[in-house]
Design a protein around this motif. Structure first.
Motif, short mmCIF file in Angstrom:
data_model
loop_
_atom_site.label_atom_id
_atom_site.label_comp_id
_atom_site.label_asym_id
_atom_site.label_seq_id
_atom_site.Cartn_x
_atom_site.Cartn_y
_atom_site.Cartn_z
N SER A 267 -18.04 -5.84 -4.54
CA SER A 267 -18.46 -4.51 -4.10
C SER A 267 -19.21 -3.79 -5.22
CB SER A 267 -17.24 -3.69 -3.66
OG SER A 267 -17.64 -2.41 -3.24
N MET B 197 0.86 -1.17 0.00
CA MET B 197 0.00 0.00 0.00
C MET B 197 0.90 1.23 0.00
SD MET B 197 -2.98 1.27 2.69
CE MET B 197 -2.74 -0.13 3.70
N PRO C 279 -8.65 2.17 -3.61
CA PRO C 279 -9.77 1.26 -3.32
C PRO C 279 -11.13 1.95 -3.36
CG PRO C 279 -8.66 1.88 -1.31
CD PRO C 279 -7.87 2.50 -2.43
N TYR D 199 -4.37 -5.17 -6.48
CA TYR D 199 -5.72 -5.56 -6.87
C TYR D 199 -6.36 -6.40 -5.77
CZ TYR D 199 -9.63 -7.62 -9.29
OH TYR D 199 -10.90 -8.02 -9.62
N ASN D 200 -7.62 -6.13 -5.49
CA ASN D 200 -8.37 -6.85 -4.46
C ASN D 200 -9.49 -7.63 -5.13
OD1 ASN D 200 -10.19 -7.61 -2.43
ND2 ASN D 200 -9.71 -5.81 -1.18
N PRO D 201 -9.50 -8.96 -5.02
CA PRO D 201 -10.54 -9.75 -5.68
C PRO D 201 -11.95 -9.50 -5.14
CG PRO D 201 -9.11 -11.15 -4.35
CD PRO D 201 -8.51 -9.78 -4.33
N ASP D 202 -12.08 -8.74 -4.04
CA ASP D 202 -13.41 -8.39 -3.52
C ASP D 202 -14.03 -7.20 -4.26
OD1 ASP D 202 -13.45 -10.39 -1.61
OD2 ASP D 202 -12.56 -9.11 -0.06
N TRP D 203 -13.25 -6.47 -5.06
CA TRP D 203 -13.78 -5.30 -5.75
C TRP D 203 -14.96 -5.62 -6.68
CZ3 TRP D 203 -8.30 -3.05 -6.92
CH2 TRP D 203 -7.82 -2.39 -5.78
N THR E 8 -3.37 0.40 -3.69
CA THR E 8 -3.22 -0.95 -3.15
C THR E 8 -3.16 -1.96 -4.28
OG1 THR E 8 -5.59 -1.39 -3.01
CG2 THR E 8 -4.59 -0.31 -1.12
N THR F 31 -10.18 -0.52 -10.49
CA THR F 31 -10.69 -1.63 -9.69
C THR F 31 -11.44 -2.67 -10.53
OG1 THR F 31 -12.76 -0.50 -9.13
CG2 THR F 31 -10.89 -0.23 -7.59
#
Length: 179
Positions: free
Chosen positions: A26, A1, A58, A19-23, A17, A49
């Motif tokens: 969301s 981050m 994010p 890549y977040n697989p939760d994006w 940050t 994202t």
């Protein structure tokens, strides 16, 4: 981050940050929420994202097409009551811009609304699709963002440096889409 200097506005707007697989989840939840509030022709996940593997702030960017943006203007009170900041064109003619915050006060979603058929709507989708398909371009974009932050670029320098890179990238994406 990594944090972009000068963007410490208390809302994670300056944090980049991995890549977040939760994006995508969301996005899907926000899409359902928006479908209950506005008459959308389409609702798409855009921005960094929306591209697997791309480092990003994010904040989920959402692109909405409507039949008439003026009808969205009439729903400003409903949207505000649902927790959205309704900011009008916010510097881009023809766009309507909404923002939503998470319960902790951080910005969570940016919603860009255009009339169906607007060229800006198409350009957002082309840019996203190009990055999803061309991993080397996605990785170069991540590297460019991180290099700016690591070099200590303040908010203005970060936006300027990223803007120049994005403009060249968008040019290649539009050429690719035209083929």
């Amino acid at each position: 981050m990594l944090r972009v200097p000068g963007q410490d506005d208390g809302d994670d707007g300056g944090v980049i940050t991995p890549y977040n697989p939760d994006w995508p989840r969301s996005f899907a939840l926000e899409r359902q929420r928006l479908q209950g509030l506005i008459e959308a022709v389409s609702i798409d996940h855009i921005g960094s994202t929306s591209v697997p593997g791309l480092a990003a702030k994010p904040i989920i960017d959402i692109l909405v097409a409507v039949e008439a943006v003026e009808r969205l203007d009439e729903k400003a009170g409903v949207l505000q009551a649902a927790g959205y900041d309704v900011l009008g064109e916010y510097g881009l003619v023809g766009r309507r811009y909404l923002r939503r915050h998470a319960p902790d006060g951080s910005r969570s979603h940016h919603i860009h609304v255009y009339q169906q058929g607007d060229e800006s709507h198409r350009r957002h989708l082309v840019f996203r699709d190009y990055l999803r398909i061309h991993a080397h371009e996605r990785d170069a974009y991540t590297a460019a963002k991180l290099a700016l932050v690591e070099a200590g670029a303040d908010r203005k320098a970060y936006q300027s440096g990223k803007g120049a890179f994005v403009a060249a990238l968008e040019h290649r994406a539009l050429a690719w889409a035209a083929q």
